[in-house]
Design a protein around this motif. Structure first.
Motif, PDB file in Angstrom:
ATOM      1  N   LEU A  44       1.116  -1.491   0.328  1.00  0.00           N
ATOM      2  CA  LEU A  44       0.055   0.014   0.352  1.00  0.00           C
ATOM      3  C   LEU A  44       0.628   0.784  -0.184  1.00  0.00           C
ATOM      4  N   ASN A  45       2.191   0.845  -0.302  1.00  0.00           N
ATOM      5  CA  ASN A  45       2.661   2.178  -0.289  1.00  0.00           C
ATOM      6  C   ASN A  45       2.984   2.745  -1.755  1.00  0.00           C
ATOM      7  N   ARG A  46       1.889   3.266  -2.096  1.00  0.00           N
ATOM      8  CA  ARG A  46       2.577   3.502  -3.100  1.00  0.00           C
ATOM      9  C   ARG A  46       0.378   4.722  -3.926  1.00  0.00           C
ATOM     10  N   THR A  47       0.845   4.895  -5.005  1.00  0.00           N
ATOM     11  CA  THR A  47      -0.588   5.513  -4.694  1.00  0.00           C
ATOM     12  C   THR A  47      -1.052   4.972  -6.401  1.00  0.00           C
ATOM     13  N   PHE A  48      -2.518   4.401  -6.345  1.00  0.00           N
ATOM     14  CA  PHE A  48      -3.338   4.079  -7.482  1.00  0.00           C
ATOM     15  C   PHE A  48      -4.323   4.845  -8.097  1.00  0.00           C
ATOM     16  N   CYS A  49      -4.227   4.306  -9.141  1.00  0.00           N
ATOM     17  CA  CYS A  49      -5.824   4.874 -10.335  1.00  0.00           C
ATOM     18  C   CYS A  49      -6.832   4.976  -9.893  1.00  0.00           C
ATOM     19  N   LYS A  50      -7.240   3.765  -9.460  1.00  0.00           N
ATOM     20  CA  LYS A  50      -9.091   4.150  -9.196  1.00  0.00           C
ATOM     21  C   LYS A  50      -8.492   2.598  -8.049  1.00  0.00           C
ATOM     22  N   ALA A  51     -10.005   2.838  -7.427  1.00  0.00           N
ATOM     23  CA  ALA A  51     -10.321   1.402  -6.392  1.00  0.00           C
ATOM     24  C   ALA A  51     -11.445   1.016  -5.971  1.00  0.00           C
ATOM     25  N   TYR A  52     -11.516  -0.305  -6.505  1.00  0.00           N
ATOM     26  CA  TYR A  52     -12.670  -1.131  -6.367  1.00  0.00           C
ATOM     27  C   TYR A  52     -13.347  -1.259  -4.560  1.00  0.00           C
ATOM     28  N   LEU A  53     -14.999  -1.061  -4.366  1.00  0.00           N
ATOM     29  CA  LEU A  53     -15.292  -1.339  -3.439  1.00  0.00           C
ATOM     30  C   LEU A  53     -16.130  -2.828  -3.408  1.00  0.00           C
ATOM     31  N   VAL A  54     -15.855  -3.361  -2.958  1.00  0.00           N
ATOM     32  CA  VAL A  54     -16.687  -4.730  -3.450  1.00  0.00           C
ATOM     33  C   VAL A  54     -17.435  -5.757  -2.644  1.00  0.00           C
ATOM     34  N   GLY A  55     -18.234  -6.237  -2.674  1.00  0.00           N
ATOM     35  CA  GLY A  55     -18.845  -7.461  -1.299  1.00  0.00           C
ATOM     36  C   GLY A  55     -20.543  -7.102  -2.031  1.00  0.00           C
TER      37      GLY A  55
END
Length: 370
Positions: A72-83
């Motif tokens: 997690l020591n980085r940046t992301f272009c998008k995050a998905y919250l899945v359930g």
């Protein structure tokens, strides 16, 4: 002409390797052989789980030593919250909080199967996938985790259940023992998500004064939840109005979508009929009718004005039940039944406001039981 379903994760066109495809094929066979059993709702079981909930929430929110993985020591272009099911309901209310704690990274809540089968074109190594797993059967959730891993995404799992396979397939996982009743599932997942989000915010450089504000709000939450879960005499009357209606609509925006999704699912299960869930804008456009009972969840925030506009067009509804903050201007709205809860930071409100849905679901279940 017969139709043959081609599983999107199996076969030559799959983005997954042979080993992952074999896993999914095995889970499908297990799922096919599993007897289908509907949940047996009991007011006693639900109430017992809710009585234990504030102390469990306190333990989760006090987890200041939560250690995040190096991935997690980085940046992301998008995050998905899945359930799936009520876990997906929890995810639906968390977008504003995670976008803030990830410094503006776009977040999208998505159902587990929709993500696993159809999101592949948009998922890659620059994506973060946070999977919420309740205490239901884990097949769909596991499929989503394996699909995300196969596409190169970083995967985090928050699980209100004891299935150890989550640890095996995720980049990072946090599991709790399952609650005494599934009615507590989304509450536990929301508490875990709050703790995780603030830890990520600290790691990403969110302003210290903002984190202090959010931490102070979390510290008060177990006590607020305990008060919010106390059943009142009006719960039974509200439950009777909902049960007597030909159709139930549950509405809310933002963080309140967690409450909307979970409550609609519980009411539908108990009453064995469909319940409509929607945002406040859709509620404003929906035809008003005496046979409709409307439950509207509006913690303080941007939703208050939108709720006022929507409610102004619902004079003919059979029953309108509002779940609002103690200091909300909606408290004075006509002859609506009103269930007041503490005034909270809007994006942290879902956990406490979920108590309204839990109380009403328990009261509806109690109507048909001795």
């Amino acid at each position: 002409m017969s139709f043959v379903f081609a599983h999107p994760l199996l076969g030559p066109a799959s983005p997954l390797g042979d080993a992952d495809q074999s896993l999914i094929a095995g889970w499908m066979r297990e799922e096919d052989n599993e007897p289908i059993a509907s949940r047996g709702w009991t007011a006693t079981g639900a109430r017992l789980a809710l009585d234990h909930l504030p102390s469990r929430i306190g333990d989760i929110l006090q987890g200041h030593d939560l250690t995040l993985g190096s991935a997690l020591n980085r940046t992301f272009c998008k995050a998905y919250l899945v359930g799936t099911d009520t876990a997906y309901a929890a995810a639906c209310g968390l977008r504003p909080l995670f976008e803030e704690m990830l410094i503006g990274t776009p977040c999208e809540a998505i159902d587990s199967t929709e993500f696993a089968y159809y999101a592949r074109q948009a998922v890659d190594a620059d994506c973060l996938v946070i999977v919420f797993a309740a205490s239901e059967e884990p097949w769909r959730t596991l499929e989503a985790i394996v699909a995300a891993r196969g596409l190169g995404a970083t995967t985090l799992v928050l699980a209100a259940g004891a299935d150890m396979r989550y640890d095996r397939f995720a980049s990072w996982s946090w599991r709790l023992a399952p609650p005494l009743d599934p009615i507590a599932d989304p509450s536990l997942l929301l508490a875990m998500a709050y703790r995780l989000a603030l830890s990520m915010g600290a790691q990403n450089g969110v302003a210290a004064d903002r984190l202090v504000q959010l931490e102070a709000a979390l510290a008060e939450m177990p006590g607020q939840l305990q008060k919010a879960l106390i059943a009142t005499a009006s719960d039974s009357a509200m439950a009777s109005q909902l049960a007597a209606a030909r159709h139930i609509v549950v509405a809310g925006n933002g963080a309140a979508r967690s409450v909307v999704g979970a409550s609609a699912r519980w009411f539908g299960e108990i009453l064995a009929r469909p319940v409509t869930q929607c945002g406040l804008e859709a509620l404003a456009d929906m035809a008003s009718d005496p046979s409709i009972a409307t439950l509207v969840i509006v913690p303080n925030g941007l939703g208050v004005r939108r709720a006022q506009r929507a409610l102004a067009r619902r004079h003919e509804d059979g029953a309108i039940i509002l779940v609002v903050a103690e200091d909300s201007p909606l408290n004075a709205h006509g002859n609506c039944a009103c269930l007041t809860l503490p005034a909270l930071i809007e994006r942290l409100s879902a956990l406490v406001y979920l108590a309204a849905g839990q109380r009403l679901a328990s009261a509806i279940a109690q109507r048909g039981q001795p």
